[in-house]
Design a protein around this motif. Structure first.
Motif, PDB file in Angstrom:
ATOM      1  N   GLU A  62       0.831  -1.205   0.000  1.00  0.00           N
ATOM      2  CA  GLU A  62       0.000   0.000   0.000  1.00  0.00           C
ATOM      3  C   GLU A  62       0.865   1.254   0.000  1.00  0.00           C
ATOM      4  O   GLU A  62       0.580   2.221  -0.708  1.00  0.00           O
ATOM      5  N   MET A  63       1.940   1.258   0.802  1.00  0.00           N
ATOM      6  CA  MET A  63       2.833   2.418   0.831  1.00  0.00           C
ATOM      7  C   MET A  63       3.545   2.584  -0.508  1.00  0.00           C
ATOM      8  O   MET A  63       3.709   3.696  -0.996  1.00  0.00           O
ATOM      9  N   ALA A  64       3.975   1.469  -1.094  1.00  0.00           N
ATOM     10  CA  ALA A  64       4.649   1.542  -2.393  1.00  0.00           C
ATOM     11  C   ALA A  64       3.707   2.097  -3.454  1.00  0.00           C
ATOM     12  O   ALA A  64       4.128   2.903  -4.293  1.00  0.00           O
ATOM     13  N   ASN A  65       2.448   1.699  -3.425  1.00  0.00           N
ATOM     14  CA  ASN A  65       1.478   2.228  -4.389  1.00  0.00           C
ATOM     15  C   ASN A  65       1.201   3.709  -4.155  1.00  0.00           C
ATOM     16  O   ASN A  65       0.946   4.449  -5.093  1.00  0.00           O
ATOM     17  N   ALA A  66       1.238   4.126  -2.888  1.00  0.00           N
ATOM     18  CA  ALA A  66       0.956   5.525  -2.569  1.00  0.00           C
ATOM     19  C   ALA A  66       2.055   6.459  -3.070  1.00  0.00           C
ATOM     20  O   ALA A  66       1.778   7.605  -3.429  1.00  0.00           O
ATOM     21  N   VAL A  67       3.288   5.978  -3.125  1.00  0.00           N
ATOM     22  CA  VAL A  67       4.391   6.841  -3.545  1.00  0.00           C
ATOM     23  C   VAL A  67       4.796   6.599  -4.996  1.00  0.00           C
ATOM     24  O   VAL A  67       5.732   7.215  -5.478  1.00  0.00           O
ATOM     25  N   LYS A  68       4.078   5.740  -5.688  1.00  0.00           N
ATOM     26  CA  LYS A  68       4.382   5.454  -7.083  1.00  0.00           C
ATOM     27  C   LYS A  68       4.176   6.718  -7.925  1.00  0.00           C
ATOM     28  O   LYS A  68       3.325   7.545  -7.622  1.00  0.00           O
ATOM     29  N   HIS A  69       4.942   6.852  -8.976  1.00  0.00           N
ATOM     30  CA  HIS A  69       4.849   8.015  -9.863  1.00  0.00           C
ATOM     31  C   HIS A  69       3.422   8.135 -10.404  1.00  0.00           C
ATOM     32  O   HIS A  69       2.810   7.139 -10.777  1.00  0.00           O
ATOM     33  N   PRO A  70       2.867   9.335 -10.489  1.00  0.00           N
ATOM     34  CA  PRO A  70       1.476   9.500 -10.935  1.00  0.00           C
ATOM     35  C   PRO A  70       1.176   8.868 -12.296  1.00  0.00           C
ATOM     36  O   PRO A  70       0.102   8.323 -12.503  1.00  0.00           O
ATOM     37  N   ARG A  73       0.584   5.265 -11.792  1.00  0.00           N
ATOM     38  CA  ARG A  73      -0.718   5.019 -11.170  1.00  0.00           C
ATOM     39  C   ARG A  73      -1.839   5.169 -12.177  1.00  0.00           C
ATOM     40  O   ARG A  73      -2.809   4.419 -12.160  1.00  0.00           O
TER      41      ARG A  73
END
Length: 90
Positions: A62-70, A73
């Protein structure tokens, strides 16, 4: 210490001049001890360890997905939308 024991002054012999442990230290030690007992329980400890590891892996994802480049995403979102549309059609 040897002199205190020779004089039979047990209070002096047992007092080694250590600083007293503070409340936060005692609470921390109790928490660590409790966690060790909780997770090393022979009956349910294995299940608890696996559950905790799974929760940690999920939180990391979840944290990795939250900081993934827009842009990444947006691509993932588009792929998810396409998959949902395909599943509805099928």
């Amino acid at each position: 210490m040897t002199k205190a024991v020779g004089r039979r002054n047990w209070a002096e012999a047992l007092d080694r001049g250590r600083p007293a442990a503070g409340l936060p230290t005692l609470l921390g030690a109790a928490a660590v001890g409790g966690a060790i007992v909780y997770f090393m329980d022979p009956v349910k400890g294995s299940e608890r360890r696996h559950s905790t590891l799974d929760a940690g892996r999920h939180a990391f994802k979840e944290m990795a997905n939250a900081v993934k480049h827009p842009r990444g995403r947006a691509g993932d979102q588009a792929a998810d939308d396409i998959e949902r549309a395909r599943s509805r059609v099928s």
